[in-house]
Design a protein around this motif. Sequence first.
Motif, PDB file in Angstrom:
ATOM      1  N   PHE A  52       0.805  -1.223   0.000  1.00 47.18           N
ATOM      2  CA  PHE A  52       0.000   0.000   0.000  1.00 47.18           C
ATOM      3  C   PHE A  52       0.836   1.270   0.000  1.00 47.18           C
ATOM      4  CE2 PHE A  52      -3.109  -2.944   1.919  1.00 47.18           C
ATOM      5  CZ  PHE A  52      -4.148  -2.764   1.031  1.00 47.18           C
ATOM      6  N   SER A  53       2.054   1.200   0.514  1.00 45.56           N
ATOM      7  CA  SER A  53       2.835   2.426   0.694  1.00 45.56           C
ATOM      8  C   SER A  53       3.148   3.129  -0.628  1.00 45.56           C
ATOM      9  CB  SER A  53       4.120   2.129   1.452  1.00 45.56           C
ATOM     10  OG  SER A  53       4.929   1.238   0.707  1.00 45.56           O
ATOM     11  N   ASN A  54       3.156   2.431  -1.728  1.00 46.70           N
ATOM     12  CA  ASN A  54       3.475   3.051  -3.017  1.00 46.70           C
ATOM     13  C   ASN A  54       2.260   3.192  -3.924  1.00 46.70           C
ATOM     14  OD1 ASN A  54       6.280   3.626  -2.805  1.00 46.70           O
ATOM     15  ND2 ASN A  54       6.648   1.440  -2.853  1.00 46.70           N
ATOM     16  N   TYR A  55       1.070   3.179  -3.361  1.00 40.43           N
ATOM     17  CA  TYR A  55      -0.137   3.380  -4.165  1.00 40.43           C
ATOM     18  C   TYR A  55      -0.433   4.877  -4.234  1.00 40.43           C
ATOM     19  CZ  TYR A  55      -1.583  -1.444  -4.788  1.00 40.43           C
ATOM     20  OH  TYR A  55      -1.678  -2.751  -5.184  1.00 40.43           O
ATOM     21  N   PHE A  56      -0.498   5.391  -5.427  1.00 38.69           N
ATOM     22  CA  PHE A  56      -0.790   6.810  -5.604  1.00 38.69           C
ATOM     23  C   PHE A  56      -1.365   7.024  -6.996  1.00 38.69           C
ATOM     24  CE2 PHE A  56       3.508   6.159  -7.098  1.00 38.69           C
ATOM     25  CZ  PHE A  56       3.570   6.875  -8.275  1.00 38.69           C
ATOM     26  N   ILE A  57      -1.983   8.178  -7.150  1.00 35.48           N
ATOM     27  CA  ILE A  57      -2.482   8.599  -8.454  1.00 35.48           C
ATOM     28  C   ILE A  57      -1.795   9.931  -8.769  1.00 35.48           C
ATOM     29  CG2 ILE A  57      -4.509   9.388  -9.744  1.00 35.48           C
ATOM     30  CD1 ILE A  57      -6.206   7.591  -7.915  1.00 35.48           C
ATOM     31  N   ALA A  58      -1.165   9.984  -9.915  1.00 33.78           N
ATOM     32  CA  ALA A  58      -0.484  11.211 -10.331  1.00 33.78           C
ATOM     33  C   ALA A  58      -1.520  12.264 -10.689  1.00 33.78           C
ATOM     34  CB  ALA A  58       0.421  10.925 -11.520  1.00 33.78           C
ATOM     35  N   LEU A  59      -1.322  13.477 -10.229  1.00 34.06           N
ATOM     36  CA  LEU A  59      -2.259  14.561 -10.496  1.00 34.06           C
ATOM     37  C   LEU A  59      -1.818  15.463 -11.646  1.00 34.06           C
ATOM     38  CD1 LEU A  59      -3.236  15.499  -6.834  1.00 34.06           C
ATOM     39  CD2 LEU A  59      -4.463  14.030  -8.448  1.00 34.06           C
TER      40      LEU A  59
END
Length: 140
Positions: A52-59
């Motif tokens: 989970f620590s590297n889950y992101f959505i680029a804005l």
Amino acid sequence: MVGEFRSFIAKGNVIDLAVGIIIGGAFTGIVNSLVNDIVMPVVGVIIGGIDFSNYFIALNDKVTATTLAAAKEQGAVFAYGSFITVIINFMILAWIIFLMVKLVNRIRLAEEKKPAEAAPAPPPADVQLLTEIRDLLKSR
């Protein structure tokens, strides 16, 4: 003014609060380690090796990195994996605090039952005197 300050600081509630904040700060590190190093890897294995620590959505389009730290350097990201980790931290911390409060309440309840077994208080002096007079009159 100094005397008032001394009496304020000497109150038990202020000292208890200070100790609680210090212990809470240290306890936060323990819970963070528990969640990040023990719980989250197990959760990741259970749901298919997800970290989970590297889950992101680029804005924005400039973010091309695959790790959260590198992505934050490139631009704005929506780090929902970190949020999931924080929610799990909170749930574990809330559960532990619940268990601690439950234990303290159980100890307090056990201590409250002990004084109830004490001997009853003697009657007031006037009642005792009247009882003695009554007993003397009966014996005549």
